[in-house]
Design a protein around this motif. Structure first.
Motif, mmCIF file in Angstrom:
data_model
loop_
_atom_site.group_PDB
_atom_site.id
_atom_site.type_symbol
_atom_site.label_atom_id
_atom_site.label_comp_id
_atom_site.label_asym_id
_atom_site.label_seq_id
_atom_site.Cartn_x
_atom_site.Cartn_y
_atom_site.Cartn_z
ATOM 1 N N LEU A 265 0.643 -1.437 0.106
ATOM 2 C CA LEU A 265 0.219 0.519 -0.334
ATOM 3 C C LEU A 265 0.481 1.329 0.373
ATOM 4 O O LEU A 265 0.681 2.619 0.129
ATOM 5 C CB LEU A 265 -1.033 -0.055 1.013
ATOM 6 C CG LEU A 265 -2.173 -1.443 1.227
ATOM 7 C CD1 LEU A 265 -2.424 -0.856 2.012
ATOM 8 C CD2 LEU A 265 -3.018 -0.918 -0.129
ATOM 9 N N GLU B 103 -3.255 3.124 -3.474
ATOM 10 C CA GLU B 103 -4.567 2.598 -3.247
ATOM 11 C C GLU B 103 -4.568 0.716 -3.786
ATOM 12 O O GLU B 103 -4.090 1.249 -4.860
ATOM 13 C CB GLU B 103 -5.357 3.521 -3.428
ATOM 14 C CG GLU B 103 -6.814 2.717 -3.084
ATOM 15 C CD GLU B 103 -7.925 3.990 -3.049
ATOM 16 O OE1 GLU B 103 -8.841 4.315 -2.920
ATOM 17 O OE2 GLU B 103 -8.596 3.842 -4.983
ATOM 18 N N LYS B 104 -4.920 0.182 -2.889
ATOM 19 C CA LYS B 104 -5.390 -1.523 -3.915
ATOM 20 C C LYS B 104 -7.008 -1.574 -3.298
ATOM 21 O O LYS B 104 -7.192 -1.519 -2.432
ATOM 22 C CB LYS B 104 -3.872 -1.905 -3.316
ATOM 23 C CG LYS B 104 -3.159 -1.602 -4.252
ATOM 24 C CD LYS B 104 -2.009 -2.520 -3.922
ATOM 25 C CE LYS B 104 -0.593 -2.005 -5.032
ATOM 26 N NZ LYS B 104 -0.149 -1.079 -5.612
ATOM 27 N N CYS B 105 -7.383 -2.274 -4.281
ATOM 28 C CA CYS B 105 -8.413 -3.683 -4.071
ATOM 29 C C CYS B 105 -7.563 -4.462 -2.962
ATOM 30 O O CYS B 105 -6.959 -5.547 -3.253
ATOM 31 C CB CYS B 105 -8.989 -3.910 -4.687
ATOM 32 S SG CYS B 105 -8.526 -5.018 -5.887
ATOM 33 N N GLU C 36 -6.139 -7.257 -5.652
ATOM 34 C CA GLU C 36 -4.523 -6.709 -5.793
ATOM 35 C C GLU C 36 -3.623 -6.994 -4.603
ATOM 36 O O GLU C 36 -2.565 -8.331 -5.187
ATOM 37 C CB GLU C 36 -4.475 -5.423 -5.849
ATOM 38 C CG GLU C 36 -5.257 -4.994 -7.586
ATOM 39 C CD GLU C 36 -5.047 -3.053 -7.668
ATOM 40 O OE1 GLU C 36 -4.225 -3.184 -8.412
ATOM 41 O OE2 GLU C 36 -6.093 -2.747 -6.555
ATOM 42 N N TYR D 139 -12.228 -1.064 -1.820
ATOM 43 C CA TYR D 139 -10.459 -0.266 -2.037
ATOM 44 C C TYR D 139 -9.324 0.405 -0.327
ATOM 45 O O TYR D 139 -10.460 1.088 0.207
ATOM 46 C CB TYR D 139 -10.553 0.711 -2.753
ATOM 47 C CG TYR D 139 -11.014 0.389 -3.754
ATOM 48 C CD1 TYR D 139 -9.092 0.056 -5.600
ATOM 49 C CD2 TYR D 139 -12.137 0.315 -4.584
ATOM 50 C CE1 TYR D 139 -10.117 -0.319 -6.500
ATOM 51 C CE2 TYR D 139 -11.905 -0.281 -6.211
ATOM 52 C CZ TYR D 139 -11.315 -0.633 -6.998
ATOM 53 O OH TYR D 139 -11.131 -1.094 -7.957
ATOM 54 N N LYS E 76 -6.243 2.278 1.305
ATOM 55 C CA LYS E 76 -5.134 2.874 1.213
ATOM 56 C C LYS E 76 -4.297 3.616 2.987
ATOM 57 O O LYS E 76 -5.259 2.841 3.822
ATOM 58 C CB LYS E 76 -5.383 4.277 0.168
ATOM 59 C CG LYS E 76 -6.253 5.537 0.733
ATOM 60 C CD LYS E 76 -5.818 6.826 0.015
ATOM 61 C CE LYS E 76 -7.121 7.502 0.715
ATOM 62 N NZ LYS E 76 -6.926 9.304 0.465
#
Length: 117
Positions: free
Chosen positions: A34, A38-40, A43, A78, A80
């Motif tokens: 991270l 931002e990542k889901c 991911e 998502y 972050k």
């Protein structure tokens, strides 16, 4: 010599809980991912090669601690980093560990050189 005022137990408990976030290797891996932004959840699951349940469990802990924030988009969540201080803490610890390892390496080299004579 004056004595320091005792720290209230609730303060000690909260500090301990904050530091405990960093005591789990998977959380450190997720935080490192991270760091880029931002990542889901999917991911993060793919990048860590672990189960969605495991990733979600760690995300929930960090979310509740205020380290992460979450937003939903359709069926995806998502995450972050909300508290950038976490990276400063990690950097301090990594720098300290690197210094210790470098000192140990010097001791090993010195020992090795001393025994070659």
């Amino acid at each position: 010599m004056p004595t320091a005022d005792p720290v209230p137990q609730e303060v000690v408990q909260q500090v301990s809980e904050y530091f405990s976030i960093l005591s789990e290797p998977m959380r450190l891996r997720i935080l490192n991912l991270l760091r880029e932004g931002e990542k889901c959840v999917q991911e993060l699951v793919e990048a860590t090669a672990t189960s969605q349940a495991n990733v979600s469990k760690h995300l929930k802990v960090m979310l509740q601690a205020g380290i992460l924030s979450r937003r939903s988009e359709g069926t995806s969540a998502y995450y972050k980093v909300e508290d950038e201080l976490i990276f400063e803490l990690c950097n301090l610890v990594c720098d300290r560990l690197a210094t210790r390892i470098e000192q140990q390496a010097r001791h090993f080299r010195d020992f090795s050189l001393a025994n070659k004579d």
